[in-house]
Structure formats: structure tokens, C-alpha cells
Motif scaffolding. Structure first.
Motif, PDB file in Angstrom:
ATOM      1  N   VAL A  85      15.582   4.210   9.033  1.00  0.00           N
ATOM      2  CA  VAL A  85      15.025   2.941   8.589  1.00  0.00           C
ATOM      3  C   VAL A  85      15.999   1.826   8.949  1.00  0.00           C
ATOM      4  N   LYS A  86      15.477   0.795   9.580  1.00  0.00           N
ATOM      5  CA  LYS A  86      16.317  -0.323  10.001  1.00  0.00           C
ATOM      6  C   LYS A  86      17.032  -0.932   8.797  1.00  0.00           C
ATOM      7  N   GLY A  87      18.337  -1.084   8.914  1.00  0.00           N
ATOM      8  CA  GLY A  87      19.130  -1.674   7.846  1.00  0.00           C
ATOM      9  C   GLY A  87      19.591  -0.684   6.786  1.00  0.00           C
ATOM     10  N   LYS A  88      19.034   0.538   6.821  1.00  0.00           N
ATOM     11  CA  LYS A  88      19.401   1.551   5.827  1.00  0.00           C
ATOM     12  C   LYS A  88      19.988   2.806   6.448  1.00  0.00           C
ATOM     13  N   GLY A  89      19.691   3.049   7.713  1.00  0.00           N
ATOM     14  CA  GLY A  89      20.140   4.283   8.350  1.00  0.00           C
ATOM     15  C   GLY A  89      19.172   5.419   8.063  1.00  0.00           C
ATOM     16  N   ILE A  90      19.696   6.637   7.970  1.00  0.00           N
ATOM     17  CA  ILE A  90      18.860   7.811   7.723  1.00  0.00           C
ATOM     18  C   ILE A  90      18.570   7.924   6.231  1.00  0.00           C
ATOM     19  N   VAL A  91      17.279   8.044   5.898  1.00  0.00           N
ATOM     20  CA  VAL A  91      16.877   8.220   4.502  1.00  0.00           C
ATOM     21  C   VAL A  91      15.988   9.453   4.396  1.00  0.00           C
ATOM     22  N   ARG A  92      15.974  10.045   3.219  1.00  0.00           N
ATOM     23  CA  ARG A  92      15.112  11.207   2.955  1.00  0.00           C
ATOM     24  C   ARG A  92      13.815  10.688   2.356  1.00  0.00           C
ATOM     25  N   GLN A  93      12.774  10.628   3.178  1.00  0.00           N
ATOM     26  CA  GLN A  93      11.472  10.133   2.738  1.00  0.00           C
ATOM     27  C   GLN A  93      10.805  11.213   1.887  1.00  0.00           C
ATOM     28  N   GLU A  94      10.496  10.891   0.639  1.00  0.00           N
ATOM     29  CA  GLU A  94      10.059  11.908  -0.317  1.00  0.00           C
ATOM     30  C   GLU A  94       8.600  12.317  -0.163  1.00  0.00           C
ATOM     31  N   PHE A  95       8.086  12.265   1.037  1.00  0.00           N
ATOM     32  CA  PHE A  95       6.777  12.836   1.334  1.00  0.00           C
ATOM     33  C   PHE A  95       6.748  13.126   2.826  1.00  0.00           C
ATOM     34  N   PRO A  96       6.041  14.189   3.233  1.00  0.00           N
ATOM     35  CA  PRO A  96       6.068  14.596   4.640  1.00  0.00           C
ATOM     36  C   PRO A  96       5.179  13.758   5.532  1.00  0.00           C
ATOM     37  N   LEU A  99       0.809  -1.211   0.000  1.00  0.00           N
ATOM     38  CA  LEU A  99       0.000   0.000   0.000  1.00  0.00           C
ATOM     39  C   LEU A  99       0.847   1.268   0.000  1.00  0.00           C
ATOM     40  N   GLY A 100       2.160   1.093   0.049  1.00  0.00           N
ATOM     41  CA  GLY A 100       3.055   2.241  -0.029  1.00  0.00           C
ATOM     42  C   GLY A 100       3.199   3.020   1.259  1.00  0.00           C
ATOM     43  N   ARG A 101       2.971   2.372   2.403  1.00  0.00           N
ATOM     44  CA  ARG A 101       3.141   3.067   3.670  1.00  0.00           C
ATOM     45  C   ARG A 101       4.610   3.439   3.868  1.00  0.00           C
ATOM     46  N   SER A 102       4.852   4.484   4.651  1.00  0.00           N
ATOM     47  CA  SER A 102       6.211   4.973   4.850  1.00  0.00           C
ATOM     48  C   SER A 102       7.070   3.923   5.547  1.00  0.00           C
ATOM     49  N   GLU A 103       8.380   4.021   5.322  1.00  0.00           N
ATOM     50  CA  GLU A 103       9.310   3.082   5.938  1.00  0.00           C
ATOM     51  C   GLU A 103       9.245   3.183   7.457  1.00  0.00           C
ATOM     52  N   GLY A 104       9.065   4.412   7.959  1.00  0.00           N
ATOM     53  CA  GLY A 104       8.980   4.588   9.399  1.00  0.00           C
ATOM     54  C   GLY A 104       7.777   3.887   9.998  1.00  0.00           C
ATOM     55  N   THR A 105       6.634   3.980   9.315  1.00  0.00           N
ATOM     56  CA  THR A 105       5.416   3.325   9.791  1.00  0.00           C
ATOM     57  C   THR A 105       5.583   1.809   9.777  1.00  0.00           C
ATOM     58  N   ILE A 106       6.140   1.285   8.679  1.00  0.00           N
ATOM     59  CA  ILE A 106       6.341  -0.161   8.573  1.00  0.00           C
ATOM     60  C   ILE A 106       7.314  -0.650   9.647  1.00  0.00           C
ATOM     61  N   GLU A 107       8.340   0.145   9.920  1.00  0.00           N
ATOM     62  CA  GLU A 107       9.303  -0.247  10.941  1.00  0.00           C
ATOM     63  C   GLU A 107       8.652  -0.285  12.323  1.00  0.00           C
ATOM     64  N   THR A 108       7.744   0.675  12.587  1.00  0.00           N
ATOM     65  CA  THR A 108       7.040   0.700  13.869  1.00  0.00           C
ATOM     66  C   THR A 108       6.176  -0.537  14.035  1.00  0.00           C
TER      67      THR A 108
END
Length: 342
Positions: A207-218, A50-59
């Protein structure tokens, strides 16, 4: 149907479990006999689809792997009764705190809602669970306007904040009211220096396994906004761009010119807040300060929400149409109130 075991009680339990998990061929792709461990995995897959943000999926993923799977992962969907789930959440709250319990409750709700949609359950048992009350934490407060001059003097003289290149980030937050994750992701491409505006187009997340990423939507739909800035804030961004552009297009990178971690930035400020004389200081205090200044200047709650990018589902279409007007007025007020300070 019959079941056998070494004792009568065990046999009855096995029989009851079998009766609960009878599956009809006409059911969906998920079955009552599927374990919560399997359901959790499928739930996370659907969130990604569904394209949820990486932060949401990690939570969600942390709740599944750290709590749900180890404790109740072997339960079948049919065995996920309100009584069992309530006992599980109570244990999580006692051992890991209300925050972890709330995250597990939210994740279980999503998992079992997926089971309901696929015919594996008649209703979602999470709806019958007790609400989890988050303990109130010591909240940050706005910096009084009459103290801003002295506060900024302390910030600019703090050796650690200067070494971490956090001073101008604080100054920009006091002008714009942006969230720290929004400031950390800001690039020169998102700034119109001629018009004096900056647009929130991304946030930095870990993001776990990636470090800091620039999520292209707020953070939210309303967070995506264009903020008219006071002249001093535009000058600050322009000077930073000129200074940093040989190495990066980011306007608030780390001293090593990498993506800045919002959590580390918050920690830096927490580490120095006692020395600054503000023991409850956090990055959220800067947004509260902006909101307080605008409120005292007579702006409406809607105009302040527009400037800060607050989500407000009750806003009408007419309110949205007046967003830029309200934000422009807010920028003018911030420029007047902070003139000579920044």
C-alpha cells in the motif's frame, strides 16, 4: 444564454460548453460541470467508504493521478464524450501499454457510472469505447511431475534461494497450490496442526505510504478457504513454527522477520529461474503444477477449483456443499504424488 470570446470559434465553443453543463436544481450531488479531476477524487472516496481493499483503491488511484487527471482532468463530465475518451485511452496505450490503458478504462467506467447514478449524465460513455486487447505474455508452465525431483534438488542447492528463505515457501506452494500473497500472509493461528489444515484468511499487499500490510481478507470470496494438507506440508509448517515462534507468528516472513512482499518473492524466483533451467518459471507455475497433478489423477474441474480457491460463479450450491470432500481428496493425491520429494 450568450458567451463572448476573442474569435467566433472560441465563442461558439464556450457557448456549447455552457449549454452542455446547464444544471437543474433537482439533480444529484454531482453536476455535469464537475471536472473529471473532481469526479476522480469523489470516486476514490466512495471506494473507501464501500470498504474496497487498499490494493484496489491504489490501482484506481494510480490511474486517476498518473493518467486521467494530467490528460483529461480539466474536461467536465458533460464533455467526456466517447470520442475524447477513446483518444485519451489510445494515447495511454501507445505511451504506457495496454495494461495502463485497461486500468484507465476500468477507472473511468466506475467514475462515470457514479456520475450517472447521481444524475450528472444520462448514460455511461465508456460503454461505447473500443475494448483494449492485452498483449499475450510468455506464460509460465507447469513443472512436469517427472522433473520435480531434479527441480527441487536445484532449488534446495541454490544459495540465493536459501539466503532469501524461499526454498520451503516453494515446497509449500507445490503442496498447497496457494497464491504467493496467501502464503506470505500465513500465520500459525491459521493452521490446525492436529487436523492437518491451513486456512486462507489474509493476503499481503503493498500500500502506497504504508509498505507491506496484511490485508485481513483474501483476494475473492472463494479464496477464503480451509485447505486439507498432506502430512509432509503439515510437518513443514510445524517445523517452521517451532523455529520462528520466538520472533514471529508468521510462517513465511522475510529473513528479518517482517511481512514478506509477494512481488519481491516473485522477483526472487524470476532472478533464479534461468539458473534453475526454467526460463518461464513464476510462482503461478506452482499452482499450475498442482492443477496438472490433480487433473491427471482424475479430479473434476470443480474439485480442483475448490482446492486452489478459484472463483467460479457457475458453481451450484450442491458443489459448494461438496467442497471439503473434494479438497480432502486433492490433499491425499498431492501427498501421494509428492511423497519422497518434499
Amino acid at each position: 444564454m450568450e458567451r463572448f470570446a476573442s474569435t467566433r470559434a472560441k465563442a461558439e465553443h464556450a457557448l456549447k460548453r455552457a449549454l452542455l453543463t446547464i444544471e437543474e436544481d433537482s439533480g444529484g450531488e454531482l453536476k455535469p460541470s464537475m471536472t473529471l479531476k473532481q469526479l476522480g477524487k469523489r470516486f476514490l472516496e466512495t471506494r473507501r467508504e464501500l470498504g474496497r481493499s487498499e490494493g484496489t483503491i491504489e490501482t484506481y488511484g494510480y490511474a486517476v493521478t498518473a493518467h486521467i487527471t494530467p490528460r483529461v482532468g480539466d474536461l467536465s463530465v458533460a464533455e467526456a464524450t466517447p470520442e475524447r475518451l477513446q483518444s485519451f485511452l489510445t494515447t495511454v496505450e501507445k505511451e504506457s501499454g495496454p495494461g495502463a490503458a485497461k486500468n484507465c478504462r476500468s477507472t473511468l467506467s466506475g467514475m462515470l457510472a457514479l456520475a450517472v447514478r447521481n444524475g450528472a449524465l444520462a448514460h455511461n460513455p465508456v460503454r461505447e469505447l473500443e475494448r483494449i486487447t492485452q498483449r499475450k505474455q510468455r506464460a509460465s508452465t507447469a513443472i512436469p511431475l517427472e522433473e520435480l525431483s531434479e527441480f527441487l534438488k536445484k532449488v534446495r542447492n541454490d544459495a540465493d534461494l536459501k539466503r532469501w528463505d524461499t526454498v520451503e515457501l516453494i515446497e509449500f506452494m507445490l503442496h498447497s497450490g496457494w497464491r504467493v500473497a496467501e502464503v506470505c500472509a500465513l500465520t500459525a493461528d491459521s493452521v490446525d496442526f492436529a487436523k492437518g489444515t491451513a486456512s486462507v484468511e489474509a493476503i499481503n499487499v503493498r500500500v502506497k505510504g504504508k509498505g507491506i500490510v496484511r490485508q485481513e481478507f483474501p483476494k475473492t470470496e472463494k479464496s477464503a478457504r480451509t485447505t486439507p494438507l498432506p502430512p509432509a506440508a503439515v510437518t513443514l509448517l510445524k517445523d517452521r513454527h517451532e523455529r520462528l515462534k520466538p520472533n514471529t507468528n508468521l510462517l513465511f516472513p522475510t529473513p528479518l522477520m517482517r511481512l514478506r512482499d509477494p512481488s519481491n518473492t516473485q522477483r526472487e524466483i524470476r532472478d533464479r529461474r534461468d539458473a534453475l533451467g526454467y526460463p518461464t518459471l513464476s510462482t503461478h507455475a506452482f499452482r499450475k503444477t498442482v492443477a496438472t497433478i490433480l487433473d491427471k489423477a482424475g479430479l473434476s474441474a470443480t474439485e480442483i477449483a475448490d482446492y486452489l480457491g478459484h472463483e467460479n460463479p457457475s458453481m451450484t450450491q450442491d458443489v459448494y456443499m461438496n467442497t471439503l470432500k473434494g479438497a480432502g481428496k486433492a490433499a491425499q493425491i498431492m501427498g501421494q504424488q509428492l511423497k519422497g520429494l518434499i
